[in-house]
Every structure is written in C-alpha cells, then in structure tokens.
Design a protein around this motif. Structure first.
Motif, short mmCIF file in Angstrom:
data_model
loop_
_atom_site.label_atom_id
_atom_site.label_comp_id
_atom_site.label_asym_id
_atom_site.label_seq_id
_atom_site.Cartn_x
_atom_site.Cartn_y
_atom_site.Cartn_z
N PHE A 1 75.55 9.10 63.13
CA PHE A 1 75.59 8.00 64.93
C PHE A 1 76.72 8.25 64.63
O PHE A 1 77.94 8.01 64.01
N ASN A 2 77.45 9.12 65.75
CA ASN A 2 78.37 8.82 66.57
C ASN A 2 79.55 10.33 65.99
O ASN A 2 81.22 11.19 65.89
N SER A 3 78.93 10.47 65.48
CA SER A 3 79.21 12.65 64.15
C SER A 3 79.17 13.64 65.97
O SER A 3 80.29 14.22 65.73
N TYR A 4 77.96 13.40 66.23
CA TYR A 4 77.58 14.15 67.39
C TYR A 4 77.58 13.53 68.94
O TYR A 4 76.86 12.77 68.49
N MET A 5 77.25 14.19 69.93
CA MET A 5 77.08 14.12 71.33
C MET A 5 75.55 14.28 70.82
O MET A 5 75.07 15.05 69.88
N LYS A 6 74.72 14.06 71.78
CA LYS A 6 73.05 13.72 71.74
C LYS A 6 72.93 15.12 72.15
O LYS A 6 73.40 15.05 73.41
N CYS A 7 71.99 15.82 72.10
CA CYS A 7 70.88 16.96 71.91
C CYS A 7 70.09 16.69 73.23
O CYS A 7 69.06 16.05 72.13
N ASN A 8 69.88 17.37 74.87
CA ASN A 8 68.65 16.99 74.70
C ASN A 8 68.05 17.96 75.21
O ASN A 8 67.03 18.86 75.53
N PHE A 9 67.04 17.96 74.10
CA PHE A 9 65.79 19.43 73.89
C PHE A 9 64.76 18.66 74.26
O PHE A 9 64.36 17.73 74.42
N VAL A 10 64.50 20.43 74.81
CA VAL A 10 62.97 20.02 74.93
C VAL A 10 62.03 20.89 73.87
O VAL A 10 62.08 22.63 74.62
N VAL A 11 61.59 20.83 72.79
CA VAL A 11 60.46 21.67 72.67
C VAL A 11 59.73 21.65 72.64
O VAL A 11 58.35 21.30 72.54
N TYR A 12 58.93 23.11 72.90
CA TYR A 12 57.98 23.55 73.49
C TYR A 12 57.16 24.13 72.06
O TYR A 12 57.57 24.83 71.32
N THR A 13 55.73 23.33 71.80
CA THR A 13 55.51 23.95 71.02
C THR A 13 54.11 25.03 70.71
O THR A 13 54.64 26.21 71.66
#
Length: 403
Positions: free
Chosen positions: A313-325
C-alpha cells in the motif's frame, strides 16, 4: 478500522503550525482531488510537522468507507474516496489545534478563538445558514467552505427554521465559536458542507487527458490496452516498445530470485538460482512489466490495486484494470453482458470464482512476516492469470502471463 501511528519527533510544538486555507481547493500542501500517494509524499517531506499520523480504513470492506489520514495533534483529517483514492473532503475537527491563514489574516489556533464574529469579519456576508435542531448545530456556508457552530440550549429559540438567520451575538453578548471547518470542492452542491450531506462531497473532476485512474483493458494472454492514450502493449514487446508507448519507467530493477521455479517440473534448478529477468516499474500507473533477461521480451505484467491493508500500500497508485475473460469476443467495448464477465479492482474473490470457476488451493504469500504487519495473502492461478487475494476477499494484484 486500522490506525498506523508514526513516531513523534521530540521538540515539535503541538498545534503550532499555520496552514493556508484555500476555500474549495485545500489547506496547506493538501489539495482536493490529490491522490493519496501524493498526500503521503507531502507528509514524508515534512516529518517534523506531520510527526503523528493515523491512517484509518475499513479493513473488511475497504470500498465502503473513506480512507482517512488523520493528524490528531493538529486537529484535522483528510478524507479520500475509497474507490478513486483521491482527496474529497478536508475537516478541521479541533479548530483550537490548527491556525489557518486566509489572505493575510489568521483564524483559529491555540490562542485565537474562531468565533462567529471573526468568521463573518474575515469571510464577509453570506446567505442565511442552516440549523440542525437535532444536533444543535448552525452551519454557515461559503463556496467550498463551511463553519459549524454549536448553539447553547438556552438560545435554540433563535433558530426555528432549517434555514435561519443567526445574530452575530447572543442576548448575553457572547458569540458562538466554530467547532468544525470543512473544505470541499466548490462545484458540488452548495449545501454539501452540512451534516450528513458531507457524504456527497466529491473530489473535483480530473483534468481532460489525465492518466490517473485510466482504464487499462486486459485481453488475457495477448495484450494491455490503455484507454486514454490508446497504447497497445502486447506480450513479447521489447523495452524500446514500452518506452515509446508509456515513456520512461519510474524504476528499473532486476528480479533477484525466481521463487516460483521450484513449482516447475521442467526446470530442476534450485530455488535460490539468481534470475536475470528485470522489471520496469510504472508506480504512477500501478503497473510492473517483467522482461525476460535473455530475450528482452515482455513475459509478465503485474497490476496493483493499492488497497490499504496490503504490504505494498502506497508504493503504487491504483491500476484501474478491466480483465476480459477467455470468452472475450475480440472487442474491448463493454456492454451489459460483457461487464458481467469482466474483472476489475472492485471484484471480490468469490465473484472471480463465479466467473472463472474454482482453481483449487492457493499458494500462501507472506511478504516477510517481520516487515509485513498485515498477514499473508493467497495466490490463485488460472490459465494466463494469477490473482493475489487479501484476507478480506479483495484482489491485491493481478499477474498476467502467457501459459
């Protein structure tokens, strides 16, 4: 709720700091809309001032309540939206502990009461305030700024209506003293600074073209697509390709040990074998890219959710990913049907299993028991993807690879 105190530095005078008050914008170095990582960076730059810091969050449901950075010695805290992790509200809850500067004037602090008279004199006239009879609080509203005043029971007759005028002084010559100051985005509802309406305070809109919280679409086993810039980064791309598309990485480091090689029946090397693979770290995008040390081609992507309660936590900013199956049809366009089959940072582990099926037992990841106060996480593997899951059922990281 978790609280993480920092060590107090000797010689710091409690309540002695002065911060510039910027209605609708922020206070001191903290600006509405800033990511939580930027707030921590400001704190780290001034350790003698912000020497006692508490971080509070709802461990079981981290998306349900704000992430709060509190400064108990200085009487204020910062409220971050749990999804976007951007600053949405600043509250001074003990005005005697924090002196604020507006223009060239000071208000509040240990030696100056923030009275109704002082507020009116400094900020000027405004519309009649709002009286909460149940709480006995009268709130004065300015654009992006509100002051709450407790009304003594003997003077509640002064305020009969929800919107009521209040004299600058009570009949006995006294004047109410501010008990709370709130700073919020001035483009929101003008009455958002009152009582329960504080929950409606939102971070200001991101600038056009901002890369923060950019959706990163994932086609398993093939590529990432960055929606703002339009970059496509496939497996097998070279470091030069990545620099061209994403720019200079925030950091580069060699992967010291391949800890998963022991699980490979085709590779008999001992677990301590040094690895020549190397990472490109894009901390501001919540992304790591692992290159094969011999072919210099991408072999893995690691996407970070930056949830509190995780060792990173706090090492990275949040990645707003969308994983398609795996039943993804080839287009990155999401409709109602495809949304039910996608995985995002807010998808819990039980939902992942409902989409992908049961994958069996998890590998346990401790991250080093002495340096990690949050406990183990669980790693579940599927074809082309592995999920690191926290004890509360939320995804900490997604690792993408080609099977």
């Amino acid at each position: 709720m978790l609280q993480r105190p920092r060590r107090r530095c000797e010689g710091t005078a409690m309540g002695a700091i002065v911060l510039d008050l910027r209605p609708g914008l922020g206070i001191g170095p903290f600006s509405l809309g800033m990511p939580i990582c930027d707030a921590f960076a400001q704190i780290e730059q001034q350790p003698t001032i912000y020497d006692v810091v508490h971080v509070k969050y709802y461990d079981e449901e981290p998306l349900k309540l704000d992430i709060v950075i509190s400064f108990p010695d200085h009487g204020f805290h910062l409220r971050f939206d749990p999804w976007s992790q951007r600053l949405r509200l600043i509250e001074i809850f003990d005005v005697k502990r924090l002196q604020m500067r507006y223009a060239s004037s000071l208000i509040g602090g240990p030696s100056t009461l923030a009275t109704f008279v002082d507020v009116y004199a400094l900020f000027g006239p405004t519309f009649p305030g709002i009286y909460d009879k149940g709480r006995g609080i009268y709130t004065v509203l300015y654009p992006g700024l509100s002051f709450a005043f407790p009304i003594p029971s003997q003077y509640t007759e002064c305020c009969h209506d929800r919107e009521a005028e209040l004299p600058l002084e009570f009949p006995d010559g006294t004047t109410p003293v501010t008990c709370r100051v709130s700073i919020y985005d001035s483009s929101t509802d003008s009455k958002v600074g009152v009582g329960s309406l504080m929950e409606k305070a939102c971070a200001p809109p991101l600038a056009v073209g901002s890369l923060y919280m950019e959706e990163v679409h994932v086609k398993l086993g093939e590529e990432l697509w960055f929606t703002v810039g339009g970059q496509h980064i496939p497996f097998g791309a070279s470091p030069q390709d990545v620099w061209t598309e994403l720019g200079r990485p925030c950091g580069i480091h060699q992967k010291q040990v391949d800890q998963m090689v022991i699980h490979s029946a085709s590779d008999p090397r001992p677990r301590t074998t040094l690895c020549v693979d190397y990472f490109y770290n894009y901390f501001t995008r919540g992304l790591d890219i692992l290159f094969d040390g011999q072919t210099h081609k991408i072999k893995k992507f690691v996407l970070h959710t930056n949830y509190p309660g995780h060792a990173d936590f706090n090492s990275y900013m949040k990645c707003n990913f969308v994983v398609y199956t795996s039943d993804f049809g080839g287009s990155f366009h999401r409709d109602e049907n495809t949304s039910k089959r996608t995985i995002t940072p807010s998808t819990k582990w039980e939902q992942v299993k409902a989409i992908l099926g049961d994958c069996g037992r998890a590998a346990i990841q401790t991250q080093g028991s002495t340096s990690n106060p949050f406990g183990s996480t669980f790693v579940y593997g599927y074809q082309n993807v592995a999920f690191e899951v926290m004890k509360n059922g939320y995804i900490a990281t997604v690792t993408l690879f080609q099977s």
